[in-house]
Design a protein around this motif. Structure first.
Motif, PDB file in Angstrom:
ATOM      1  N   PHE A 257       0.872  -1.015  -0.061  1.00  0.00           N
ATOM      2  CA  PHE A 257       0.180  -0.079  -0.174  1.00  0.00           C
ATOM      3  C   PHE A 257       0.912   1.219   0.022  1.00  0.00           C
ATOM      4  CE2 PHE A 257      -2.571   3.198   2.475  1.00  0.00           C
ATOM      5  CZ  PHE A 257      -3.439   3.451   1.443  1.00  0.00           C
ATOM      6  N   GLU A 258       0.601   2.097  -1.211  1.00  0.00           N
ATOM      7  CA  GLU A 258       1.442   3.286  -1.266  1.00  0.00           C
ATOM      8  C   GLU A 258       0.666   4.268  -0.468  1.00  0.00           C
ATOM      9  OE1 GLU A 258       3.527   6.375  -1.348  1.00  0.00           O
ATOM     10  OE2 GLU A 258       1.878   6.625  -2.494  1.00  0.00           O
ATOM     11  N   GLU A 259       1.260   4.747   0.714  1.00  0.00           N
ATOM     12  CA  GLU A 259       0.542   5.626   1.599  1.00  0.00           C
ATOM     13  C   GLU A 259       0.249   7.150   1.079  1.00  0.00           C
ATOM     14  OE1 GLU A 259       1.988   3.519   5.816  1.00  0.00           O
ATOM     15  OE2 GLU A 259       3.090   5.348   5.134  1.00  0.00           O
ATOM     16  N   THR A 260       1.317   7.667   0.215  1.00  0.00           N
ATOM     17  CA  THR A 260       1.114   9.114   0.116  1.00  0.00           C
ATOM     18  C   THR A 260       0.098   9.238  -1.056  1.00  0.00           C
ATOM     19  OG1 THR A 260       2.637   8.962  -1.960  1.00  0.00           O
ATOM     20  CG2 THR A 260       3.446   9.731   0.443  1.00  0.00           C
ATOM     21  N   THR A 261      -0.346   8.359  -1.809  1.00  0.00           N
ATOM     22  CA  THR A 261      -1.176   8.435  -2.926  1.00  0.00           C
ATOM     23  C   THR A 261      -2.610   7.468  -2.390  1.00  0.00           C
ATOM     24  OG1 THR A 261      -0.289   6.654  -4.315  1.00  0.00           O
ATOM     25  CG2 THR A 261       0.300   8.798  -4.772  1.00  0.00           C
ATOM     26  N   ALA A 262      -2.530   6.857  -1.609  1.00  0.00           N
ATOM     27  CA  ALA A 262      -3.471   5.811  -1.042  1.00  0.00           C
ATOM     28  C   ALA A 262      -3.803   4.789  -2.289  1.00  0.00           C
ATOM     29  CB  ALA A 262      -4.985   6.544  -0.629  1.00  0.00           C
ATOM     30  N   THR A 263      -2.715   4.198  -2.692  1.00  0.00           N
ATOM     31  CA  THR A 263      -2.803   3.447  -3.927  1.00  0.00           C
ATOM     32  C   THR A 263      -2.524   1.998  -3.474  1.00  0.00           C
ATOM     33  OG1 THR A 263      -2.233   4.866  -5.580  1.00  0.00           O
ATOM     34  CG2 THR A 263      -1.997   2.656  -6.182  1.00  0.00           C
ATOM     35  N   LEU A 264      -3.369   1.026  -3.544  1.00  0.00           N
ATOM     36  CA  LEU A 264      -3.306  -0.244  -2.893  1.00  0.00           C
ATOM     37  C   LEU A 264      -2.839  -1.204  -4.393  1.00  0.00           C
ATOM     38  CD1 LEU A 264      -3.339  -2.582  -0.975  1.00  0.00           C
ATOM     39  CD2 LEU A 264      -5.763  -3.036  -1.887  1.00  0.00           C
ATOM     40  N   LEU A 265      -1.582  -1.663  -4.294  1.00  0.00           N
ATOM     41  CA  LEU A 265      -0.901  -2.491  -5.283  1.00  0.00           C
ATOM     42  C   LEU A 265      -1.340  -3.922  -5.082  1.00  0.00           C
ATOM     43  CD1 LEU A 265       2.909  -1.110  -5.131  1.00  0.00           C
ATOM     44  CD2 LEU A 265       0.991  -0.573  -6.946  1.00  0.00           C
ATOM     45  N   CYS A 266      -2.341  -4.326  -5.758  1.00  0.00           N
ATOM     46  CA  CYS A 266      -3.209  -5.321  -5.154  1.00  0.00           C
ATOM     47  C   CYS A 266      -3.202  -6.746  -5.910  1.00  0.00           C
ATOM     48  CB  CYS A 266      -4.780  -4.858  -5.200  1.00  0.00           C
ATOM     49  SG  CYS A 266      -5.609  -4.347  -6.566  1.00  0.00           S
ATOM     50  N   GLY A 267      -2.072  -6.973  -6.744  1.00  0.00           N
ATOM     51  CA  GLY A 267      -1.827  -8.071  -7.164  1.00  0.00           C
ATOM     52  C   GLY A 267      -2.901  -8.995  -7.891  1.00  0.00           C
TER      53      GLY A 267
END
Length: 244
Positions: A146-156
């Protein structure tokens, strides 16, 4: 082999290779989190390595990659790992503790950096948090970033679906359920739905799918919807077993 490049969030790039592996088109996507210490999530297959390398070079020099990561050990997630480690001589594999224990210490040409559940890597301008998700969607070693600064979940492999769209604000749970009907790729356990509900608590505004378009919108709602679908499938499996 053609790999396209799309910036799906500030400083996060999607590298997508479209194949005909499944009717309707099936994408294999890698993601670069650009920071002082760039991180690549998913290595791709060995067969797509050169194409993806060319695409990544349009964003950062390959040799500046500091971290390589992926959700679990599987050819499309980890197949080209050692190619990337060779191309970026200062890079390290960053993977969960279970992944290190089960495969990383044997498969990686350099010792992995083991990440505990909730551990954060500060990339310089970006921060990625490792989240253990054992058996979700499959594999004991499974985890996500989870990239916190953009609230992006790299969800495979979550929300896996067909099609070649780069970004969508539409429904992603419905197409994922349709492909699940055909592929049956998800491990249905009592922990599947609760794990997705826990991911929803992150309130992601972007979901970076490994197979399918990246999603912009209410990521929590999409995760809750997917969890409900998996819970329903599990209950049907239980009922069927009771009647056999």
């Amino acid at each position: 082999m053609n790999t396209t490049v799309t910036e799906i969030a500030d400083g996060i790039y999607r590298f997508s290779t479209l194949t005909d592996a499944i009717p309707g088109g099936f994408t294999f996507n890698q993601f670069l989190v650009k920071g002082d210490e760039p991180l690549l999530f998913h290595t791709g297959l060995k067969s797509t390595f050169e194409s993806v390398c060319e695409a990544v070079r349009t964003v950062v020099p390959i040799e500046t990659l500091r971290w390589v990561s992926f959700g679990h050990w599987e050819a499309d997630e980890s197949g080209a790992l050692n190619g990337w480690l060779a191309a970026a001589p200062h890079s390290e594999l960053a993977i969960g503790v279970f992944g290190t224990m089960l495969s990383g210490n044997d498969q990686a040409t350099r010792p992995p950096r083991s990440l505990t559940d909730g551990e954060v890597l500060d990339l310089g301008g970006k921060r990625v948090r490792w989240i253990d998700t054992p058996h979700v969607p499959h594999g004991w070693d499974a985890g996500l970033l989870f990239e916190e600064t953009t609230a992006t979940l790299l969800c495979g492999d979550l929300f896996t679906q067909t099609g070649d769209a780069a970004i969508t604000e539409g429904d992603i749970a419905g197409p994922a359920a349709a492909l699940e009907d055909m592929m049956h790729s998800t491990a249905l356990t009592p922990r599947t739905a609760p794990t997705l509900h826990r991911l929803a608590e992150l309130r992601p505004s972007a979901l970076a799918l490994m197979h399918g378009p990246s999603f912009h919108g209410d990521g929590a709602a999409a995760l809750h919807t997917l969890a409900a679908d998996y819970q329903s499938r599990l209950e049907r499996e239980r009922e069927s077993a009771e009647h056999r």
